[in-house]
Design a protein around this motif. Structure first.
Motif, PDB file in Angstrom:
ATOM      1  N   ALA A   1       0.858  -1.188   0.000  1.00 55.57           N
ATOM      2  CA  ALA A   1       0.000   0.000   0.000  1.00 55.57           C
ATOM      3  C   ALA A   1       0.890   1.233   0.000  1.00 55.57           C
ATOM      4  O   ALA A   1       1.973   1.233   0.600  1.00 55.57           O
ATOM      5  CB  ALA A   1      -0.907   0.016   1.223  1.00 55.57           C
ATOM      6  N   ALA A   2       0.440   2.271  -0.682  1.00 51.45           N
ATOM      7  CA  ALA A   2       1.182   3.539  -0.680  1.00 51.45           C
ATOM      8  C   ALA A   2       0.998   4.197   0.682  1.00 51.45           C
ATOM      9  O   ALA A   2      -0.099   4.211   1.243  1.00 51.45           O
ATOM     10  CB  ALA A   2       0.668   4.440  -1.796  1.00 51.45           C
ATOM     11  N   GLY A   3       2.075   4.718   1.219  1.00 51.91           N
ATOM     12  CA  GLY A   3       2.045   5.370   2.519  1.00 51.91           C
ATOM     13  C   GLY A   3       2.614   4.474   3.596  1.00 51.91           C
ATOM     14  O   GLY A   3       2.701   3.253   3.439  1.00 51.91           O
ATOM     15  N   LYS A   4       3.010   5.078   4.681  1.00 50.01           N
ATOM     16  CA  LYS A   4       3.565   4.336   5.815  1.00 50.01           C
ATOM     17  C   LYS A   4       2.494   4.220   6.890  1.00 50.01           C
ATOM     18  O   LYS A   4       2.066   5.219   7.465  1.00 50.01           O
ATOM     19  CB  LYS A   4       4.795   5.058   6.364  1.00 50.01           C
ATOM     20  CG  LYS A   4       5.437   4.356   7.540  1.00 50.01           C
ATOM     21  CD  LYS A   4       6.658   5.106   8.031  1.00 50.01           C
ATOM     22  CE  LYS A   4       7.267   4.412   9.231  1.00 50.01           C
ATOM     23  NZ  LYS A   4       8.430   5.150   9.738  1.00 50.01           N
ATOM     24  N   PHE A   5       2.052   2.986   7.146  1.00 50.20           N
ATOM     25  CA  PHE A   5       1.012   2.723   8.126  1.00 50.20           C
ATOM     26  C   PHE A   5       1.514   1.739   9.169  1.00 50.20           C
ATOM     27  O   PHE A   5       1.670   0.549   8.884  1.00 50.20           O
ATOM     28  CB  PHE A   5      -0.244   2.146   7.451  1.00 50.20           C
ATOM     29  CG  PHE A   5      -0.905   3.089   6.495  1.00 50.20           C
ATOM     30  CD1 PHE A   5      -1.853   4.000   6.943  1.00 50.20           C
ATOM     31  CD2 PHE A   5      -0.570   3.075   5.151  1.00 50.20           C
ATOM     32  CE1 PHE A   5      -2.467   4.871   6.058  1.00 50.20           C
ATOM     33  CE2 PHE A   5      -1.177   3.938   4.263  1.00 50.20           C
ATOM     34  CZ  PHE A   5      -2.122   4.840   4.716  1.00 50.20           C
ATOM     35  N   LEU A   6       1.779   2.244  10.368  1.00 49.99           N
ATOM     36  CA  LEU A   6       2.150   1.384  11.483  1.00 49.99           C
ATOM     37  C   LEU A   6       0.890   0.706  12.009  1.00 49.99           C
ATOM     38  O   LEU A   6      -0.241   1.107  11.675  1.00 49.99           O
ATOM     39  CB  LEU A   6       2.812   2.200  12.587  1.00 49.99           C
ATOM     40  CG  LEU A   6       4.134   2.880  12.205  1.00 49.99           C
ATOM     41  CD1 LEU A   6       4.583   3.829  13.307  1.00 49.99           C
ATOM     42  CD2 LEU A   6       5.202   1.851  11.912  1.00 49.99           C
ATOM     43  N   LYS A   7       1.056  -0.300  12.842  1.00 46.51           N
ATOM     44  CA  LYS A   7      -0.085  -1.022  13.405  1.00 46.51           C
ATOM     45  C   LYS A   7      -1.071  -0.050  14.050  1.00 46.51           C
ATOM     46  O   LYS A   7      -2.285  -0.161  13.849  1.00 46.51           O
ATOM     47  CB  LYS A   7       0.388  -2.060  14.430  1.00 46.51           C
ATOM     48  CG  LYS A   7      -0.737  -2.831  15.068  1.00 46.51           C
ATOM     49  CD  LYS A   7      -0.226  -3.826  16.098  1.00 46.51           C
ATOM     50  CE  LYS A   7      -1.395  -4.516  16.780  1.00 46.51           C
ATOM     51  NZ  LYS A   7      -0.935  -5.387  17.871  1.00 46.51           N
ATOM     52  N   ALA A   8      -0.577   0.909  14.811  1.00 46.46           N
ATOM     53  CA  ALA A   8      -1.449   1.882  15.485  1.00 46.46           C
ATOM     54  C   ALA A   8      -2.267   2.695  14.478  1.00 46.46           C
ATOM     55  O   ALA A   8      -3.419   3.038  14.750  1.00 46.46           O
ATOM     56  CB  ALA A   8      -0.615   2.813  16.368  1.00 46.46           C
ATOM     57  N   ASP A   9      -1.693   2.988  13.317  1.00 48.53           N
ATOM     58  CA  ASP A   9      -2.438   3.702  12.272  1.00 48.53           C
ATOM     59  C   ASP A   9      -3.512   2.808  11.672  1.00 48.53           C
ATOM     60  O   ASP A   9      -4.639   3.239  11.404  1.00 48.53           O
ATOM     61  CB  ASP A   9      -1.495   4.154  11.147  1.00 48.53           C
ATOM     62  CG  ASP A   9      -0.361   5.029  11.635  1.00 48.53           C
ATOM     63  OD1 ASP A   9      -0.614   5.932  12.465  1.00 48.53           O
ATOM     64  OD2 ASP A   9       0.782   4.801  11.195  1.00 48.53           O
ATOM     65  N   LEU A  10      -3.166   1.552  11.438  1.00 52.09           N
ATOM     66  CA  LEU A  10      -4.080   0.607  10.790  1.00 52.09           C
ATOM     67  C   LEU A  10      -5.264   0.263  11.683  1.00 52.09           C
ATOM     68  O   LEU A  10      -6.355  -0.031  11.187  1.00 52.09           O
ATOM     69  CB  LEU A  10      -3.329  -0.662  10.388  1.00 52.09           C
ATOM     70  CG  LEU A  10      -2.249  -0.463   9.322  1.00 52.09           C
ATOM     71  CD1 LEU A  10      -1.423  -1.737   9.158  1.00 52.09           C
ATOM     72  CD2 LEU A  10      -2.852  -0.040   8.003  1.00 52.09           C
ATOM     73  N   GLU A  11      -5.070   0.319  13.004  1.00 51.86           N
ATOM     74  CA  GLU A  11      -6.156   0.007  13.936  1.00 51.86           C
ATOM     75  C   GLU A  11      -7.342   0.948  13.769  1.00 51.86           C
ATOM     76  O   GLU A  11      -8.454   0.617  14.167  1.00 51.86           O
ATOM     77  CB  GLU A  11      -5.643   0.040  15.382  1.00 51.86           C
ATOM     78  CG  GLU A  11      -4.764  -1.138  15.717  1.00 51.86           C
ATOM     79  CD  GLU A  11      -4.137  -1.054  17.098  1.00 51.86           C
ATOM     80  OE1 GLU A  11      -4.055   0.063  17.677  1.00 51.86           O
ATOM     81  OE2 GLU A  11      -3.721  -2.107  17.608  1.00 51.86           O
ATOM     82  N   LYS A  12      -7.130   2.099  13.166  1.00 57.57           N
ATOM     83  CA  LYS A  12      -8.194   3.090  12.962  1.00 57.57           C
ATOM     84  C   LYS A  12      -8.927   2.890  11.634  1.00 57.57           C
ATOM     85  O   LYS A  12      -9.869   3.614  11.332  1.00 57.57           O
ATOM     86  CB  LYS A  12      -7.594   4.499  13.000  1.00 57.57           C
ATOM     87  CG  LYS A  12      -6.880   4.816  14.293  1.00 57.57           C
ATOM     88  CD  LYS A  12      -6.112   6.115  14.180  1.00 57.57           C
ATOM     89  CE  LYS A  12      -5.186   6.263  15.376  1.00 57.57           C
ATOM     90  NZ  LYS A  12      -4.180   7.288  15.162  1.00 57.57           N
ATOM     91  N   LEU A  13      -8.479   1.899  10.832  1.00 54.59           N
ATOM     92  CA  LEU A  13      -9.026   1.695   9.491  1.00 54.59           C
ATOM     93  C   LEU A  13      -9.696   0.332   9.363  1.00 54.59           C
ATOM     94  O   LEU A  13      -9.368  -0.601  10.089  1.00 54.59           O
ATOM     95  CB  LEU A  13      -7.896   1.785   8.453  1.00 54.59           C
ATOM     96  CG  LEU A  13      -7.064   3.064   8.449  1.00 54.59           C
ATOM     97  CD1 LEU A  13      -5.887   2.919   7.487  1.00 54.59           C
ATOM     98  CD2 LEU A  13      -7.918   4.263   8.086  1.00 54.59           C
ATOM     99  N   ASP A  14     -10.625   0.227   8.408  1.00 50.17           N
ATOM    100  CA  ASP A  14     -11.239  -1.062   8.086  1.00 50.17           C
ATOM    101  C   ASP A  14     -10.512  -1.742   6.941  1.00 50.17           C
ATOM    102  O   ASP A  14     -10.560  -2.958   6.790  1.00 50.17           O
ATOM    103  CB  ASP A  14     -12.708  -0.883   7.702  1.00 50.17           C
ATOM    104  CG  ASP A  14     -13.551  -0.419   8.872  1.00 50.17           C
ATOM    105  OD1 ASP A  14     -13.263  -0.831  10.015  1.00 50.17           O
ATOM    106  OD2 ASP A  14     -14.500   0.365   8.650  1.00 50.17           O
ATOM    107  N   TYR A  15      -9.879  -0.928   6.090  1.00 49.67           N
ATOM    108  CA  TYR A  15      -9.146  -1.470   4.943  1.00 49.67           C
ATOM    109  C   TYR A  15      -8.141  -0.442   4.436  1.00 49.67           C
ATOM    110  O   TYR A  15      -8.214   0.742   4.754  1.00 49.67           O
ATOM    111  CB  TYR A  15     -10.099  -1.874   3.812  1.00 49.67           C
ATOM    112  CG  TYR A  15     -10.744  -0.697   3.114  1.00 49.67           C
ATOM    113  CD1 TYR A  15     -10.162  -0.139   1.978  1.00 49.67           C
ATOM    114  CD2 TYR A  15     -11.905  -0.119   3.605  1.00 49.67           C
ATOM    115  CE1 TYR A  15     -10.729   0.961   1.351  1.00 49.67           C
ATOM    116  CE2 TYR A  15     -12.480   0.972   2.978  1.00 49.67           C
ATOM    117  CZ  TYR A  15     -11.885   1.507   1.852  1.00 49.67           C
ATOM    118  OH  TYR A  15     -12.437   2.594   1.243  1.00 49.67           O
ATOM    119  N   LEU A  16      -7.187  -0.932   3.650  1.00 49.97           N
ATOM    120  CA  LEU A  16      -6.245  -0.104   2.903  1.00 49.97           C
ATOM    121  C   LEU A  16      -6.439  -0.446   1.437  1.00 49.97           C
ATOM    122  O   LEU A  16      -6.797  -1.573   1.109  1.00 49.97           O
ATOM    123  CB  LEU A  16      -4.798  -0.478   3.245  1.00 49.97           C
ATOM    124  CG  LEU A  16      -4.105   0.133   4.424  1.00 49.97           C
ATOM    125  CD1 LEU A  16      -2.661  -0.378   4.493  1.00 49.97           C
ATOM    126  CD2 LEU A  16      -4.101   1.625   4.352  1.00 49.97           C
TER     127      LEU A  16
END
Length: 129
Positions: free
Chosen positions: A69-84
């Motif tokens: 995926a484009a962009g840097k997403f740490l686990k803490a960032d991903l926890e706020k999302l349903d999908y990338l």
């Protein structure tokens, strides 16, 4: 310690990245988030699958770009999302109900910092659809 995506958790995955012609792409500044299958993930595939894909670089590239995926997403960032949305274009579902899951894979080693993004090592090769 910081890694470039040239350092891969999986020799099998590294060979696949080379066969698909994605080495130079993953060396660019990015940033990228890579869901990198561990060797054991490739072992779960039916016999001959990796060899067949290596012989079909366009299909292999499509599967591999689904892991990025484009962009840097740490686990803490991903926890706020349903999908990338993957570089391939399809959504990658995320689930934190029981641990850290990406589509049908469990993240076994999250947040490995790289010079041009972050790597999350997964236990299963993920496929679109």
């Amino acid at each position: 310690m910081s890694y470039h995506f040239r350092i891969r958790p999986s020799p099998v995955g590294g060979s696949a990245v080379q066969a698909a012609g994605l080495v130079e792409t993953l060396k660019t500044p990015g940033p990228f988030t890579v869901f990198a299958p561990h060797d054991d993930a490739f072992a779960k595939l039916p016999p001959g699958t990796v060899q067949t894909l290596v012989q079909n670089p366009p299909q292999l590239a499509r599967i591999l770009t689904y892991h990025v995926a484009a962009g840097k997403f740490l686990k803490a960032d991903l926890e706020k999302l349903d999908y990338l949305t993957s570089v391939e274009g399809a959504p990658i579902s995320l689930n934190f109900t029981e641990g850290f899951e990406v589509k049908n894979a469990t993240v076994i080693n999250p947040d490995i910092e790289a010079d041009n993004g972050v790597i999350h090592v997964i236990d299963t090769v993920i496929l679109m659809g």
